[in-house]
Design a protein around this motif. Structure first.
Motif, PDB file in Angstrom:
ATOM      1  N   PHE A  57      18.261 -24.038 -38.109  1.00  0.00           N
ATOM      2  CA  PHE A  57      17.373 -24.966 -37.778  1.00  0.00           C
ATOM      3  C   PHE A  57      16.566 -25.454 -39.020  1.00  0.00           C
ATOM      4  N   LEU A  58      15.884 -24.256 -39.760  1.00  0.00           N
ATOM      5  CA  LEU A  58      15.428 -24.890 -40.837  1.00  0.00           C
ATOM      6  C   LEU A  58      16.145 -25.710 -42.005  1.00  0.00           C
ATOM      7  N   ARG A  59      17.302 -25.657 -41.937  1.00  0.00           N
ATOM      8  CA  ARG A  59      18.105 -26.387 -42.930  1.00  0.00           C
ATOM      9  C   ARG A  59      18.211 -27.802 -42.235  1.00  0.00           C
ATOM     10  N   ALA A  60      18.098 -27.864 -40.919  1.00  0.00           N
ATOM     11  CA  ALA A  60      18.275 -29.213 -40.260  1.00  0.00           C
ATOM     12  C   ALA A  60      17.186 -29.988 -40.613  1.00  0.00           C
ATOM     13  N   ILE A  61      15.982 -29.300 -40.348  1.00  0.00           N
ATOM     14  CA  ILE A  61      14.526 -29.861 -40.703  1.00  0.00           C
ATOM     15  C   ILE A  61      14.703 -30.208 -41.947  1.00  0.00           C
ATOM     16  N   SER A  62      14.749 -29.372 -42.901  1.00  0.00           N
ATOM     17  CA  SER A  62      14.488 -29.894 -44.264  1.00  0.00           C
ATOM     18  C   SER A  62      15.565 -30.909 -44.855  1.00  0.00           C
ATOM     19  N   ASP A  63      16.798 -31.028 -44.395  1.00  0.00           N
ATOM     20  CA  ASP A  63      17.473 -32.156 -44.688  1.00  0.00           C
ATOM     21  C   ASP A  63      16.674 -33.388 -44.057  1.00  0.00           C
ATOM     22  N   THR A  64      16.190 -33.383 -42.800  1.00  0.00           N
ATOM     23  CA  THR A  64      15.859 -34.462 -42.093  1.00  0.00           C
ATOM     24  C   THR A  64      14.613 -35.037 -42.702  1.00  0.00           C
ATOM     25  N   VAL A  65      13.607 -34.037 -43.315  1.00  0.00           N
ATOM     26  CA  VAL A  65      12.375 -34.350 -43.970  1.00  0.00           C
ATOM     27  C   VAL A  65      12.730 -35.017 -45.455  1.00  0.00           C
ATOM     28  N   LEU A  66      13.684 -34.551 -46.011  1.00  0.00           N
ATOM     29  CA  LEU A  66      13.907 -35.121 -47.413  1.00  0.00           C
ATOM     30  C   LEU A  66      14.548 -36.179 -47.365  1.00  0.00           C
ATOM     31  N   THR A  67      15.541 -36.745 -46.238  1.00  0.00           N
ATOM     32  CA  THR A  67      16.202 -37.983 -46.129  1.00  0.00           C
ATOM     33  C   THR A  67      15.149 -38.804 -45.578  1.00  0.00           C
ATOM     34  N   THR A  68      14.123 -38.606 -44.657  1.00  0.00           N
ATOM     35  CA  THR A  68      13.264 -39.544 -44.208  1.00  0.00           C
ATOM     36  C   THR A  68      12.268 -39.761 -45.322  1.00  0.00           C
ATOM     37  N   SER A  69      11.978 -39.103 -45.872  1.00  0.00           N
ATOM     38  CA  SER A  69      10.816 -39.525 -47.036  1.00  0.00           C
ATOM     39  C   SER A  69      11.464 -40.411 -47.995  1.00  0.00           C
ATOM     40  N   THR A  70      12.566 -40.028 -48.382  1.00  0.00           N
ATOM     41  CA  THR A  70      13.281 -40.886 -49.389  1.00  0.00           C
ATOM     42  C   THR A  70      13.288 -42.308 -48.830  1.00  0.00           C
ATOM     43  N   MET A  71      13.841 -42.296 -47.519  1.00  0.00           N
ATOM     44  CA  MET A  71      13.999 -43.552 -46.889  1.00  0.00           C
ATOM     45  C   MET A  71      12.473 -44.568 -46.921  1.00  0.00           C
ATOM     46  N   ILE A  72      11.341 -43.758 -46.560  1.00  0.00           N
ATOM     47  CA  ILE A  72      10.231 -44.085 -46.338  1.00  0.00           C
ATOM     48  C   ILE A  72       9.620 -44.791 -47.728  1.00  0.00           C
ATOM     49  N   ILE A  73       9.847 -43.935 -48.917  1.00  0.00           N
ATOM     50  CA  ILE A  73       9.376 -44.478 -50.130  1.00  0.00           C
ATOM     51  C   ILE A  73      10.018 -45.707 -50.491  1.00  0.00           C
ATOM     52  N   ILE A  74      11.285 -45.914 -50.305  1.00  0.00           N
ATOM     53  CA  ILE A  74      12.152 -47.078 -50.525  1.00  0.00           C
ATOM     54  C   ILE A  74      11.609 -48.314 -49.922  1.00  0.00           C
ATOM     55  N   GLY A  75      11.586 -47.854 -48.490  1.00  0.00           N
ATOM     56  CA  GLY A  75      10.660 -48.928 -47.548  1.00  0.00           C
ATOM     57  C   GLY A  75       9.420 -49.496 -47.846  1.00  0.00           C
ATOM     58  N   VAL A  76       8.636 -48.525 -48.468  1.00  0.00           N
ATOM     59  CA  VAL A  76       7.259 -48.850 -48.683  1.00  0.00           C
ATOM     60  C   VAL A  76       7.567 -49.853 -50.002  1.00  0.00           C
ATOM     61  N   GLY A  77       8.483 -49.551 -50.950  1.00  0.00           N
ATOM     62  CA  GLY A  77       8.677 -50.243 -52.114  1.00  0.00           C
ATOM     63  C   GLY A  77       9.147 -51.790 -51.849  1.00  0.00           C
ATOM     64  N   ALA A  78       9.966 -51.763 -50.865  1.00  0.00           N
ATOM     65  CA  ALA A  78      10.417 -53.027 -50.101  1.00  0.00           C
ATOM     66  C   ALA A  78       9.329 -53.889 -49.604  1.00  0.00           C
ATOM     67  N   THR A  79       8.638 -53.187 -48.872  1.00  0.00           N
ATOM     68  CA  THR A  79       7.360 -53.839 -48.149  1.00  0.00           C
ATOM     69  C   THR A  79       6.165 -54.571 -49.464  1.00  0.00           C
ATOM     70  N   VAL A  80       5.834 -53.755 -50.470  1.00  0.00           N
ATOM     71  CA  VAL A  80       5.258 -54.183 -51.488  1.00  0.00           C
ATOM     72  C   VAL A  80       5.828 -55.359 -52.267  1.00  0.00           C
ATOM     73  N   LEU A  81       7.161 -55.090 -52.339  1.00  0.00           N
ATOM     74  CA  LEU A  81       7.788 -56.119 -53.235  1.00  0.00           C
ATOM     75  C   LEU A  81       7.657 -57.558 -52.288  1.00  0.00           C
ATOM     76  N   THR A  82       7.746 -57.404 -51.146  1.00  0.00           N
ATOM     77  CA  THR A  82       7.721 -58.788 -50.350  1.00  0.00           C
ATOM     78  C   THR A  82       6.394 -59.303 -50.285  1.00  0.00           C
ATOM     79  N   ARG A  83       5.581 -58.583 -50.537  1.00  0.00           N
ATOM     80  CA  ARG A  83       4.075 -59.187 -50.562  1.00  0.00           C
ATOM     81  C   ARG A  83       4.078 -59.869 -52.096  1.00  0.00           C
ATOM     82  N   PHE A  84       4.459 -59.171 -53.151  1.00  0.00           N
ATOM     83  CA  PHE A  84       4.771 -59.606 -54.439  1.00  0.00           C
ATOM     84  C   PHE A  84       5.375 -61.060 -54.391  1.00  0.00           C
ATOM     85  N   LEU A  85       6.538 -61.248 -53.867  1.00  0.00           N
ATOM     86  CA  LEU A  85       7.305 -62.392 -53.651  1.00  0.00           C
ATOM     87  C   LEU A  85       6.395 -63.632 -53.260  1.00  0.00           C
ATOM     88  N   VAL A  86       5.898 -63.162 -51.832  1.00  0.00           N
ATOM     89  CA  VAL A  86       5.172 -64.257 -51.248  1.00  0.00           C
ATOM     90  C   VAL A  86       3.851 -64.673 -52.105  1.00  0.00           C
TER      91      VAL A  86
END
Length: 436
Positions: free
Chosen positions: A272-301
């Motif tokens: 269970f802890l391994r599943a939670i750990s993998d979920t947190v790590l993968t989600t965190s990575t995706m959110i950081i990339i998503g935040v970068g894309a959001t800020v990039l959109t504002r810059f391009l606008v």
């Protein structure tokens, strides 16, 4: 420098830094912050960095991502998916290439409870490759089949890539999921055809298995697949029936996976802890990339570079087919070097305006984009599924052998992609069934 020159210069710097293998999310944030500072000053840059990440991460639809990831990781680590391959094997083992076909069908089944291509490849690689090699299958065929079959994980719902696309493009998640079913099933069928053709041309690749078991025995052995069937029914009945939102469907699926694993005795605290750990790590990575894309959109606008590039493309050609072929080439190229979420979020701020000008259906384009990104998961030199299979099988085959094993499947991927582009109703028709 003009605003557009600053925007184009920032984009050029962005691609240079990514080519240097720096983290894509942090690079997008850093370059966009610097660009906003040059365009509008310190206060605007800091306020954007303070507001935009919250707005992105607070999206209700995005909350479905960790839920579906947890569902997939629980099924993977608690070994709930092993029955899928065994069930397919007992029905297909007497056919030429039956074990390879069973691995494709097993991957399609696992895809229905996991939105991750990598998790799908790792799970089926651990189960199916040893069975195929023990039966005398060619190692290139065995590993290549499982590597490409993993890409079905992002096409058949739930799909993490589709979830994130829905947030950025502001389209209904459920509609994307429904539209992805055809693409996933067509991909699986294409892989089965490849296996059948290859084995028919060279029977030595896959020795014919044992004679089919009696019907009653096959039915009994199929019972091992009940955990995944139960979870699939719970998730899809609620989601497509309108009882659940995407987030609720993921949460219900994760709960059912945990309950089933407890009943089978395969859910320990460590699992269970391994599943939670993998979920947190993968989600965190995706959110950081998503935040970068959001800020990039504002810059391009702010800079006007996004509109400038969109107008440049449309002024060069207004032919939708030429535009689509250009996008296909772009994403196939990016797939050689970038992982799917990064490639998607890096380009969507530039691509979505072009899609709007070309009047492409966003649901249809989301499925085409998902297919293109998943092709990148098995193309050299950075085919992530290939390296996942390599880590699973160890010294059984070399990385180059796995890449050679996917060659025929890549040709079929291009055929399927062509069909989805040429006949949009293949993607959109299921929506009319559910709407009706």
């Amino acid at each position: 420098m003009t605003d557009i020159q600053i925007g184009l210069g920032g984009l050029a710097l962005l691609f240079v830094l990514i080519a240097m293998r720096l983290p894509i999310g942090l690079v997008m944030i850093g370059v966009s912050f610097g660009g906003l500072y040059l365009l509008a000053g310190w206060n605007v840059a800091w306020s954007s960095l303070g507001l935009l990440p919250f707005n992105f991460a607070a999206s209700w639809v995005l909350s479905a991502v960790p839920m579906f990831l947890l569902l997939g990781f629980l099924c993977h680590h608690a070994k709930l998916t092993e029955g899928l391959f065994r069930a397919a094997r007992v029905w297909l083992q007497g056919l030429p290439g039956g074990l390879a076909i069973a691995s494709v069908l097993g991957s399609a089944g696992f895809a229905a409870v996991s939105g991750s291509s990598i998790a799908c490849s790792a799970t089926m690689g651990r189960i199916a490759v040893p069975e195929m090699t023990k039966a005398g299958y060619d190692p290139e065929l065995a590993t290549g089949t499982v590597a490409v079959a993993g890409t079905i994980g992002a096409l058949i719902p739930p799909s993490v890539i589709m979830l994130i696309f829905a947030v950025i493009a502001q389209v209904p998640v459920t509609s994307l999921f429904i539209a992805g079913i055809t693409a996933g099933l067509l991909t699986a069928l294409g892989y089965i055809v490849v296996i059948w053709i290859r084995v028919a041309l060279n029977p030595a690749l896959a020795p014919r298995g044992a004679a089919p078991l009696p019907l009653r025995q096959r039915i009994i052995m199929t019972r091992d697949s009940w955990p995944i069937v139960l979870i699939m029914l719970g998730v899809f009945t609620g989601l497509f029936g309108g009882a659940f939102t995407a987030t609720e469907a993921g949460a219900v699926g994760a709960f059912l996976a945990a309950a089933v694993a407890l009943a089978k005795g395969t859910l320990s605290p460590r699992v269970f802890l391994r599943a939670i750990s993998d979920t947190v790590l993968t989600t965190s990575t995706m959110i950081i990339i998503g935040v970068g894309a959001t800020v990039l959109t504002r810059f391009l606008v702010f800079s006007g570079a996004g509109d400038y590039l969109s107008d440049l493309v449309i002024s060069t050609t207004s032919d939708p087919l030429v535009i689509m072929l250009g996008l296909v080439v772009l994403y196939l190229f990016l797939g050689l070097f970038l992982e799917p979420v990064g490639a998607m979020l890096l380009t969507l701020p530039l691509v979505l305006p072009i899609i709007g000008e070309a009047n492409f259906d966003l649901i249809w384009f989301g499925i085409i984009l998902t297919k293109l990104l998943e092709i990148g998961m098995v193309t050299p030199p950075v085919g992530m599924n290939v390296f996942v299979i390599k880590s699973v099988v160890g010294n059984l085959v070399t990385t180059s052998q796995i890449f050679r094993g996917i060659g025929w499947f890549l040709l079929m991927d291009l055929v399927v992609l062509g069909l989805l582009i040429a006949f949009p109703d293949l993607v959109l028709f299921p929506l009319t069934l559910f709407d009706g």
